[in-house]
Design a protein around this motif. Structure first.
Motif, mmCIF file in Angstrom:
data_model
loop_
_atom_site.group_PDB
_atom_site.id
_atom_site.type_symbol
_atom_site.label_atom_id
_atom_site.label_comp_id
_atom_site.label_asym_id
_atom_site.label_seq_id
_atom_site.Cartn_x
_atom_site.Cartn_y
_atom_site.Cartn_z
ATOM 1 N N SER A 151 67.714 80.507 31.432
ATOM 2 C CA SER A 151 68.920 80.018 30.747
ATOM 3 C C SER A 151 69.723 79.081 31.638
ATOM 4 N N ASN B 208 75.841 79.642 16.799
ATOM 5 C CA ASN B 208 74.521 79.073 17.036
ATOM 6 C C ASN B 208 74.378 78.919 18.540
ATOM 7 N N SER C 40 73.494 77.987 22.054
ATOM 8 C CA SER C 40 72.857 76.851 22.726
ATOM 9 C C SER C 40 72.715 77.115 24.220
ATOM 10 N N SER D 227 68.643 82.721 18.681
ATOM 11 C CA SER D 227 69.922 83.408 18.857
ATOM 12 C C SER D 227 69.757 84.921 18.915
ATOM 13 N N LEU E 281 67.859 75.742 31.574
ATOM 14 C CA LEU E 281 67.960 75.089 30.270
ATOM 15 C C LEU E 281 69.364 74.576 30.009
ATOM 16 N N ASN F 115 70.556 73.944 26.387
ATOM 17 C CA ASN F 115 69.402 73.676 25.518
ATOM 18 C C ASN F 115 68.560 74.924 25.287
ATOM 19 N N TRP F 116 69.222 76.088 25.149
ATOM 20 C CA TRP F 116 68.500 77.331 24.878
ATOM 21 C C TRP F 116 67.782 77.213 23.531
ATOM 22 N N ASN F 117 66.459 77.414 23.542
ATOM 23 C CA ASN F 117 65.677 77.224 22.321
ATOM 24 C C ASN F 117 64.791 78.416 21.989
#
Length: 297
Positions: free
Chosen positions: A68, A153, A155, A79, A71, A74-76
């Protein structure tokens, strides 16, 4: 939302990587000792198994904390997965604190009150206590699943906690009370245990110096305090700042301190396996000849 980035690769790589590696190694070693060397489960070994279980769940999240950080925003990985990791991380830390308290109290009862111990202690009671703590920590995930607020959301996992999270007085009170209450109880039990050990030592051999058992008991609680106290003190101050109870222009510095001390607290996962291995082996066996034979230690 509140941006809480890990302060740098120093925190993520220099701390999390060896914490994960050594923590996993030491906990596997302690678990191997329990399964292959201990012929019969006792109250202490049941608590130890529960502690290893909770610590291992926490360790599982550390590689994802490293991911994390790299990233950034840009956490993908989803959730729900992020919320699950965060819940495992925070909730199991307090589960470990409570199990550590149980081990300390159990040891205190066995050593300080050996004749009452058969009534107060049993493997069934120890298993029930561990089950209650594990269920309680699982229920705690209800509160940690919304760290980013409703309808979010994610991220940046482990970061971007909502303002309401940092201002949640109920969550703050529960976490701080759990730690400081456990700290006070462990300090008291350790002081009484050491006093009893010294009493036995002076009675049996007045010329001997501080025993290894006494040193291990003290080291155990010192490691606990050194690992967890900085974070809970930093969290306490940061909560006051976020709620405008105290005012400072160094909020960013405090934010970094909270992250740094939280990283430091994870070292306890490494120390648990080592500390409690020697505590169970050295301290309790040290008194096995002096306690009533019907007490399992």
């Amino acid at each position: 939302t509140e941006q809480l980035h890990v302060t740098g690769s120093c925190n993520s790589l220099i701390m999390y990587t060896p914490t994960f590696t050594l923590g996993l190694l030491f906990n596997v070693m302690a678990l191997s000792f329990l399964f292959f060397k201990v012929k019969k489960l006792s109250e202490s070994t049941i608590y130890m198994i529960a502690l290893i279980f909770l610590d291992t769940l926490l360790l599982f999240t550390l590689p994802f904390k490293i991911i994390s950080y790299h990233l950034q925003d840009n956490w993908n990985l989803g959730s729900v997965f992020c919320s699950t990791l965060e819940s495992l991380y925070f909730v199991n830390m307090y589960g470990s604190i409570l199990i550590s308290l149980c081990i300390c109290v159990d040891r205190y009862i066995a050593i300080q009150h050996p004749f009452m111990a058969p009534t107060l202690r049993s493997t069934k009671k120890a298993a029930m206590v561990c089950a209650v703590i594990c269920l309680g920590t699982s229920a705690g995930t209800v509160f940690t699943f919304q760290l980013h607020g409703e309808g979010y959301n994610i991220s940046s996992c482990f970061h971007n906690f909502s303002k309401s999270t940092w201002e949640n007085a109920g969550l703050f009170s529960a976490l701080e009370t759990t730690f400081f209450g456990s700290m006070a109880a462990m300090t008291f039990c350790t002081a009484q245990t050491v006093r009893c050990l010294r009493k036995h030592r002076k009675r049996d051999n007045p010329q001997t110096h501080t025993t290894r058992a006494e040193k291990i008991v003290v080291t155990n609680v010192v490691a606990f305090l050194v690992c967890f106290t900085p974070y809970h003190m930093a969290y306490f101050v940061y909560f006051l700042v976020k709620n405008n109870i105290i005012h400072t222009s160094f909020q960013q510095v405090l934010r970094d301190i909270v992250q740094g001390t939280l990283c430091w607290a994870n070292l306890n996962c490494c120390l648990d396996g080592v500390c409690y291995y020697f505590v169970l082996k050295e301290v309790l066996n040290y008194l096995s000849k002096q306690l009533p034979s019907n007490i399992q230690i």
